[in-house]
Write a protein that holds these residues in place. Structure first.
Motif, PDB file in Angstrom:
ATOM      1  N   ASN A  59      38.913  25.384  29.048  1.00  0.00           N
ATOM      2  CA  ASN A  59      38.191  26.582  29.479  1.00  0.00           C
ATOM      3  C   ASN A  59      38.968  27.361  30.531  1.00  0.00           C
ATOM      4  N   GLN A  60      38.382  28.459  31.002  1.00  0.00           N
ATOM      5  CA  GLN A  60      39.086  29.355  31.914  1.00  0.00           C
ATOM      6  C   GLN A  60      39.322  28.757  33.291  1.00  0.00           C
ATOM      7  N   PHE A  61      38.756  27.573  33.543  1.00  0.00           N
ATOM      8  CA  PHE A  61      38.977  26.889  34.821  1.00  0.00           C
ATOM      9  C   PHE A  61      39.994  25.767  34.697  1.00  0.00           C
ATOM     10  N   GLY A  62      40.608  25.650  33.508  1.00  0.00           N
ATOM     11  CA  GLY A  62      41.612  24.618  33.286  1.00  0.00           C
ATOM     12  C   GLY A  62      41.026  23.267  32.949  1.00  0.00           C
ATOM     13  N   GLU A  63      39.739  23.222  32.635  1.00  0.00           N
ATOM     14  CA  GLU A  63      39.066  21.966  32.308  1.00  0.00           C
ATOM     15  C   GLU A  63      39.067  21.743  30.796  1.00  0.00           C
ATOM     16  N   GLU A  64      39.361  20.519  30.390  1.00  0.00           N
ATOM     17  CA  GLU A  64      39.252  20.175  28.970  1.00  0.00           C
ATOM     18  C   GLU A  64      37.776  19.932  28.651  1.00  0.00           C
ATOM     19  N   VAL A  65      37.259  20.663  27.675  1.00  0.00           N
ATOM     20  CA  VAL A  65      35.824  20.598  27.379  1.00  0.00           C
ATOM     21  C   VAL A  65      35.600  20.344  25.887  1.00  0.00           C
ATOM     22  N   SER A  66      34.534  19.611  25.587  1.00  0.00           N
ATOM     23  CA  SER A  66      34.142  19.310  24.215  1.00  0.00           C
ATOM     24  C   SER A  66      32.884  20.102  23.884  1.00  0.00           C
ATOM     25  N   LEU A  67      32.929  20.857  22.794  1.00  0.00           N
ATOM     26  CA  LEU A  67      31.825  21.765  22.487  1.00  0.00           C
ATOM     27  C   LEU A  67      30.549  21.032  22.084  1.00  0.00           C
ATOM     28  N   ASN A  68      30.673  19.880  21.451  1.00  0.00           N
ATOM     29  CA  ASN A  68      29.474  19.145  21.056  1.00  0.00           C
ATOM     30  C   ASN A  68      29.024  18.176  22.142  1.00  0.00           C
TER      31      ASN A  68
ATOM     32  N   SER B 132      33.795  32.161  24.056  1.00  0.00           N
ATOM     33  CA  SER B 132      34.792  33.092  23.543  1.00  0.00           C
ATOM     34  C   SER B 132      36.119  32.341  23.428  1.00  0.00           C
ATOM     35  N   ILE B 133      36.666  32.309  22.218  1.00  0.00           N
ATOM     36  CA  ILE B 133      37.882  31.548  21.950  1.00  0.00           C
ATOM     37  C   ILE B 133      39.016  32.510  21.622  1.00  0.00           C
ATOM     38  N   THR B 134      40.157  32.353  22.285  1.00  0.00           N
ATOM     39  CA  THR B 134      41.286  33.231  22.000  1.00  0.00           C
ATOM     40  C   THR B 134      41.915  32.881  20.647  1.00  0.00           C
ATOM     41  N   VAL B 135      42.374  33.905  19.945  1.00  0.00           N
ATOM     42  CA  VAL B 135      43.122  33.683  18.704  1.00  0.00           C
ATOM     43  C   VAL B 135      44.612  33.897  18.955  1.00  0.00           C
ATOM     44  N   ASP B 136      44.970  34.097  20.229  1.00  0.00           N
ATOM     45  CA  ASP B 136      46.374  34.303  20.611  1.00  0.00           C
ATOM     46  C   ASP B 136      46.708  33.350  21.766  1.00  0.00           C
ATOM     47  N   PRO B 137      46.635  32.040  21.512  1.00  0.00           N
ATOM     48  CA  PRO B 137      46.787  31.071  22.608  1.00  0.00           C
ATOM     49  C   PRO B 137      48.173  31.041  23.229  1.00  0.00           C
ATOM     50  N   GLU B 138      49.186  31.526  22.519  1.00  0.00           N
ATOM     51  CA  GLU B 138      50.532  31.550  23.094  1.00  0.00           C
ATOM     52  C   GLU B 138      50.588  32.473  24.309  1.00  0.00           C
ATOM     53  N   ARG B 139      49.812  33.530  24.289  1.00  0.00           N
ATOM     54  CA  ARG B 139      49.765  34.472  25.421  1.00  0.00           C
ATOM     55  C   ARG B 139      48.581  34.188  26.341  1.00  0.00           C
ATOM     56  N   ASP B 140      47.502  33.722  25.780  1.00  0.00           N
ATOM     57  CA  ASP B 140      46.261  33.568  26.546  1.00  0.00           C
ATOM     58  C   ASP B 140      46.124  32.155  27.108  1.00  0.00           C
ATOM     59  N   SER B 141      46.821  31.896  28.196  1.00  0.00           N
ATOM     60  CA  SER B 141      46.660  30.638  28.919  1.00  0.00           C
ATOM     61  C   SER B 141      45.311  30.663  29.631  1.00  0.00           C
ATOM     62  N   PHE B 142      44.903  29.532  30.211  1.00  0.00           N
ATOM     63  CA  PHE B 142      43.588  29.538  30.859  1.00  0.00           C
ATOM     64  C   PHE B 142      43.533  30.467  32.076  1.00  0.00           C
ATOM     65  N   PRO B 143      44.616  30.649  32.879  1.00  0.00           N
ATOM     66  CA  PRO B 143      44.517  31.642  33.952  1.00  0.00           C
ATOM     67  C   PRO B 143      44.345  33.070  33.416  1.00  0.00           C
ATOM     68  N   VAL B 144      44.986  33.362  32.281  1.00  0.00           N
ATOM     69  CA  VAL B 144      44.831  34.689  31.670  1.00  0.00           C
ATOM     70  C   VAL B 144      43.396  34.867  31.195  1.00  0.00           C
ATOM     71  N   MET B 145      42.828  33.825  30.605  1.00  0.00           N
ATOM     72  CA  MET B 145      41.442  33.894  30.135  1.00  0.00           C
ATOM     73  C   MET B 145      40.475  34.040  31.316  1.00  0.00           C
ATOM     74  N   ARG B 146      40.786  33.376  32.424  1.00  0.00           N
ATOM     75  CA  ARG B 146      39.929  33.490  33.603  1.00  0.00           C
ATOM     76  C   ARG B 146      39.947  34.917  34.147  1.00  0.00           C
ATOM     77  N   LYS B 147      41.128  35.524  34.194  1.00  0.00           N
ATOM     78  CA  LYS B 147      41.224  36.900  34.669  1.00  0.00           C
ATOM     79  C   LYS B 147      40.460  37.844  33.746  1.00  0.00           C
ATOM     80  N   TYR B 148      40.586  37.619  32.442  1.00  0.00           N
ATOM     81  CA  TYR B 148      39.873  38.456  31.473  1.00  0.00           C
ATOM     82  C   TYR B 148      38.360  38.353  31.702  1.00  0.00           C
ATOM     83  N   ALA B 149      37.878  37.126  31.879  1.00  0.00           N
ATOM     84  CA  ALA B 149      36.449  36.921  32.124  1.00  0.00           C
ATOM     85  C   ALA B 149      36.014  37.594  33.422  1.00  0.00           C
ATOM     86  N   ASP B 150      36.827  37.442  34.468  1.00  0.00           N
ATOM     87  CA  ASP B 150      36.489  38.044  35.759  1.00  0.00           C
ATOM     88  C   ASP B 150      36.521  39.568  35.690  1.00  0.00           C
TER      89      ASP B 150
END
Length: 235
Positions: free
Chosen positions: A66-75, A128-146
């Motif tokens: 997730n955007q905080f760098g935590e490994e999470v299981s959806l189920n 929300s799951i990125t389809v471009d993980p090569e560019r969207d690291s978790f810090p990038v995802m956190r900034k996007y969310a913020d």
């Protein structure tokens, strides 16, 4: 689509969703609404008596970051919660920002109301799951969310390996099943929102850019939430 059109669409969604939530809840109390249907048939079992029993697809476990760098299981980590899932990428200039805005409106519609002691905000989790993980690291995802000022309490922005993400989208959620190319040339871009119930059955596909579909999505979430609590209270 122009910025003005997007703003008008988002405004329409933000006005109509609270109204439709009220209508759905009032109709539920009168027993006038039916549960959302199940999607994606795995197989049909025929009994010795000749009757058929449809077995629907149950979405398997998936683990991302997730955007905080935590490994999470959806189920496992979200056990007992209804999931509302979309797919984005942070450099998308048009579809993804509007999709995120509309998801935010839905999230806001289910915020906790202290006066009514609502439980809906804790029953639903947005993904929300990125389809471009090569560019969207978790810090990038956190900034996007913020940058979108989302309520991080019950909304994860997830990244991970391309193979895991695309497998989850196509084989588990059955979104955009066509395969484009290999590696980074295989690019999944969909504006669909998928709703999973607490047992991880697919209960709806919605166009995340369509106002009517966003209202339908919200209606279905309300109904599924009420179904969940009735079952829990009767156990």
């Amino acid at each position: 689509m122009s910025k003005k059109t997007r703003l008008i669409g988002a405004l329409a969604v933000s006005i109509l969703i609270p109204l439709t939530c009220f209508i759905v809840i009032s109709q539920l109390s009168k027993g006038k609404l039916h549960l959302p249907k199940y999607y994606v048939v795995d197989h049909v079992v025929t009994s010795p008596e000749g009757t058929n029993d449809t077995v629907y697809h149950q979405v398997a476990e998936a683990t991302f970051t997730n955007q905080f760098g935590e490994e999470v299981s959806l189920n496992k980590d979200l056990k007992g919660k209804i999931l509302v899932i979309d797919f984005i990428f942070t450099t998308c200039p048009t579809v993804c920002p509007q999709l995120t805005n509309n998801m935010e409106v839905i999230q806001h519609a289910f915020r906790k109301d202290p006066k009514r002691k609502s439980r809906l905000d804790t029953a639903i989790h947005f993904i929300s799951i990125t389809v471009d993980p090569e560019r969207d690291s978790f810090p990038v995802m956190r900034k996007y969310a913020d940058d979108h000022n989302v309520n991080r309490k019950n909304w994860w922005f997830l990244t991970g390996s391309r193979a895991d993400i695309y497998n989850y989208a196509r084989k588990e959620l059955r979104v955009n099943v066509g395969k484009g190319g290999e590696g980074v040339d295989d690019f999944l871009h969909t504006q669909k929102i998928v709703v999973l119930d607490t047992m991880r059955y697919i209960r709806g596909y919605y166009d995340g850019l369509d106002t009517a579909d966003m209202i339908r999505c919200t209606d279905d979430i309300v109904i599924l939430t009420k179904q969940k609590y009735r079952k829990k209270e009767n156990d």
